[in-house]
Design a protein around this motif. Sequence first.
Motif, mmCIF file in Angstrom:
data_model
loop_
_atom_site.group_PDB
_atom_site.id
_atom_site.type_symbol
_atom_site.label_atom_id
_atom_site.label_comp_id
_atom_site.label_asym_id
_atom_site.label_seq_id
_atom_site.Cartn_x
_atom_site.Cartn_y
_atom_site.Cartn_z
ATOM 1 N N GLY A 94 0.816 -1.220 0.000
ATOM 2 C CA GLY A 94 0.000 0.000 0.000
ATOM 3 C C GLY A 94 0.847 1.265 0.000
ATOM 4 N N PRO A 95 1.693 1.453 1.030
ATOM 5 C CA PRO A 95 2.534 2.657 1.071
ATOM 6 C C PRO A 95 3.531 2.731 -0.092
ATOM 7 C CG PRO A 95 2.439 1.616 3.232
ATOM 8 C CD PRO A 95 1.770 0.679 2.275
ATOM 9 N N LYS A 96 4.066 1.594 -0.524
ATOM 10 C CA LYS A 96 5.048 1.599 -1.612
ATOM 11 C C LYS A 96 4.414 2.088 -2.912
ATOM 12 C CE LYS A 96 8.407 -1.208 -4.075
ATOM 13 N NZ LYS A 96 9.351 -0.116 -4.125
ATOM 14 N N LEU A 97 3.254 1.546 -3.258
ATOM 15 C CA LEU A 97 2.603 1.950 -4.501
ATOM 16 C C LEU A 97 2.096 3.382 -4.427
ATOM 17 C CD1 LEU A 97 0.778 -1.401 -5.327
ATOM 18 C CD2 LEU A 97 2.924 -0.527 -6.270
ATOM 19 N N LYS A 98 1.644 3.814 -3.244
ATOM 20 C CA LYS A 98 1.215 5.204 -3.078
ATOM 21 C C LYS A 98 2.407 6.147 -3.243
ATOM 22 C CE LYS A 98 -1.105 8.465 0.002
ATOM 23 N NZ LYS A 98 -0.481 9.547 -0.707
ATOM 24 N N ALA A 99 3.551 5.777 -2.691
ATOM 25 C CA ALA A 99 4.758 6.602 -2.832
ATOM 26 C C ALA A 99 5.163 6.703 -4.304
ATOM 27 C CB ALA A 99 5.899 6.020 -1.999
ATOM 28 N N ASN A 100 5.028 5.609 -5.047
ATOM 29 C CA ASN A 100 5.336 5.653 -6.484
ATOM 30 C C ASN A 100 4.418 6.628 -7.203
ATOM 31 O OD1 ASN A 100 7.307 3.728 -6.109
ATOM 32 N ND2 ASN A 100 6.167 2.059 -7.046
ATOM 33 N N ARG A 101 3.115 6.556 -6.911
ATOM 34 C CA ARG A 101 2.147 7.462 -7.555
ATOM 35 C C ARG A 101 2.440 8.915 -7.189
ATOM 36 N NH1 ARG A 101 -1.349 3.354 -6.042
ATOM 37 N NH2 ARG A 101 -2.051 4.528 -4.248
ATOM 38 N N ASP A 102 2.710 9.158 -5.912
ATOM 39 C CA ASP A 102 3.013 10.521 -5.464
ATOM 40 C C ASP A 102 4.265 11.065 -6.159
ATOM 41 O OD1 ASP A 102 0.822 10.333 -3.793
ATOM 42 O OD2 ASP A 102 2.001 10.032 -1.961
ATOM 43 N N ARG A 103 5.298 10.227 -6.267
ATOM 44 C CA ARG A 103 6.530 10.647 -6.941
ATOM 45 C C ARG A 103 6.276 10.941 -8.412
ATOM 46 N NH1 ARG A 103 9.453 6.168 -6.834
ATOM 47 N NH2 ARG A 103 8.708 5.731 -8.934
ATOM 48 N N ASP A 104 5.494 10.079 -9.069
ATOM 49 C CA ASP A 104 5.167 10.298 -10.484
ATOM 50 C C ASP A 104 4.487 11.647 -10.681
ATOM 51 O OD1 ASP A 104 6.178 7.776 -11.043
ATOM 52 O OD2 ASP A 104 4.198 6.818 -11.096
ATOM 53 N N GLU A 105 3.506 11.942 -9.834
ATOM 54 C CA GLU A 105 2.788 13.223 -9.938
ATOM 55 C C GLU A 105 3.721 14.406 -9.686
ATOM 56 O OE1 GLU A 105 -0.620 13.157 -7.335
ATOM 57 O OE2 GLU A 105 -1.325 11.260 -8.205
ATOM 58 N N ARG A 106 4.583 14.275 -8.675
ATOM 59 C CA ARG A 106 5.511 15.355 -8.331
ATOM 60 C C ARG A 106 6.502 15.619 -9.471
ATOM 61 N NH1 ARG A 106 7.356 13.063 -4.241
ATOM 62 N NH2 ARG A 106 9.413 12.441 -4.985
ATOM 63 N N LYS A 107 7.059 14.575 -10.051
ATOM 64 C CA LYS A 107 8.041 14.748 -11.134
ATOM 65 C C LYS A 107 7.390 15.308 -12.395
ATOM 66 C CE LYS A 107 11.476 13.456 -8.700
ATOM 67 N NZ LYS A 107 12.462 14.440 -8.258
ATOM 68 N N ALA A 108 6.170 14.885 -12.698
ATOM 69 C CA ALA A 108 5.452 15.440 -13.860
ATOM 70 C C ALA A 108 5.183 16.931 -13.634
ATOM 71 C CB ALA A 108 4.154 14.678 -14.100
ATOM 72 N N ARG A 109 4.803 17.288 -12.420
ATOM 73 C CA ARG A 109 4.551 18.699 -12.094
ATOM 74 C C ARG A 109 5.837 19.520 -12.221
ATOM 75 N NH1 ARG A 109 1.949 17.818 -7.800
ATOM 76 N NH2 ARG A 109 3.719 17.811 -6.385
ATOM 77 N N GLU A 110 6.971 18.966 -11.751
ATOM 78 C CA GLU A 110 8.252 19.668 -11.868
ATOM 79 C C GLU A 110 8.611 19.905 -13.334
ATOM 80 O OE1 GLU A 110 11.267 17.540 -9.645
ATOM 81 O OE2 GLU A 110 10.072 17.630 -7.801
ATOM 82 N N LEU A 111 8.365 18.915 -14.178
ATOM 83 C CA LEU A 111 8.625 19.084 -15.611
ATOM 84 C C LEU A 111 7.729 20.164 -16.203
ATOM 85 C CD1 LEU A 111 9.139 15.407 -16.805
ATOM 86 C CD2 LEU A 111 10.729 17.294 -17.154
ATOM 87 N N ARG A 112 6.453 20.139 -15.856
ATOM 88 C CA ARG A 112 5.522 21.160 -16.374
ATOM 89 C C ARG A 112 5.931 22.548 -15.910
ATOM 90 N NH1 ARG A 112 1.692 17.075 -14.930
ATOM 91 N NH2 ARG A 112 1.035 16.000 -16.813
ATOM 92 N N ASP A 113 6.405 22.660 -14.673
ATOM 93 C CA ASP A 113 6.869 23.954 -14.163
ATOM 94 C C ASP A 113 8.064 24.470 -14.958
ATOM 95 O OD1 ASP A 113 4.869 23.879 -12.252
ATOM 96 O OD2 ASP A 113 6.212 23.311 -10.594
ATOM 97 N N LEU A 114 8.815 23.573 -15.568
ATOM 98 C CA LEU A 114 9.954 23.960 -16.406
ATOM 99 C C LEU A 114 9.545 24.206 -17.855
ATOM 100 C CD1 LEU A 114 12.641 21.446 -15.074
ATOM 101 C CD2 LEU A 114 12.541 23.921 -14.665
ATOM 102 N N GLY A 115 8.240 24.123 -18.132
ATOM 103 C CA GLY A 115 7.742 24.396 -19.474
ATOM 104 C C GLY A 115 7.622 23.166 -20.368
ATOM 105 N N TRP A 116 7.745 21.983 -19.795
ATOM 106 C CA TRP A 116 7.648 20.751 -20.562
ATOM 107 C C TRP A 116 6.209 20.241 -20.594
ATOM 108 C CZ3 TRP A 116 11.634 17.326 -22.469
ATOM 109 C CH2 TRP A 116 12.892 17.907 -22.451
ATOM 110 N N SER A 117 5.859 19.532 -21.659
ATOM 111 C CA SER A 117 4.602 18.793 -21.738
ATOM 112 C C SER A 117 4.920 17.345 -21.400
ATOM 113 C CB SER A 117 4.011 18.863 -23.145
ATOM 114 O OG SER A 117 3.728 20.200 -23.486
#
Length: 161
Positions: free
Chosen positions: A103-126
């Motif tokens: 449970g916590p492992k898969l949730k951490a993966n999802r949270d990391r995925d969302e965070r990294k995608a947001r960081e890319l978008r903040d840098l102007g990436w799609s």
Amino acid sequence: MAREFFHLVGRALGCRMADTRTPDQRRRIMKAVKTKNTGPELVVRKALTSLGYRYRLHRKDLPGSPDIAMIGRKKAIFVHGCFWHGHECQKGKAPKSKLEYWGPKLKANRDRDERKARELRDLGWSVLTVWQCELQDLESLRARLVDFLGNAPSQGKTSDT
């Protein structure tokens, strides 16, 4: 035969069965799971190449080290396995055993995925996420890639733009 019988009876009574693999077998299976150049990733890369796109792989200088990056276009593609990244499909279901671990492992993966995608978008990436379960329909995948990336460059170009 007896094992199958007890498995069926246990299932009918709502009991969970223990892992059918020995700890050593399970360890070898989990150790064989790759993080780069996975089967789903190779399918997406083959589709991109056949469409005439050029790309870079696993750019460590970008948040999340996208599986595929097109630097000139500022486009990143993540190819996710449904189980490991918690997709809401049949393949993405969490195991019924060891929930306190998974449970916590898969949730951490999802949270990391969302965070990294947001960081890319903040840098102007799609950012595009392609799920393992979506690879069954290659024509749909190709259409989705073209829609995300725009028209393919001419075949003679050598850059990743």
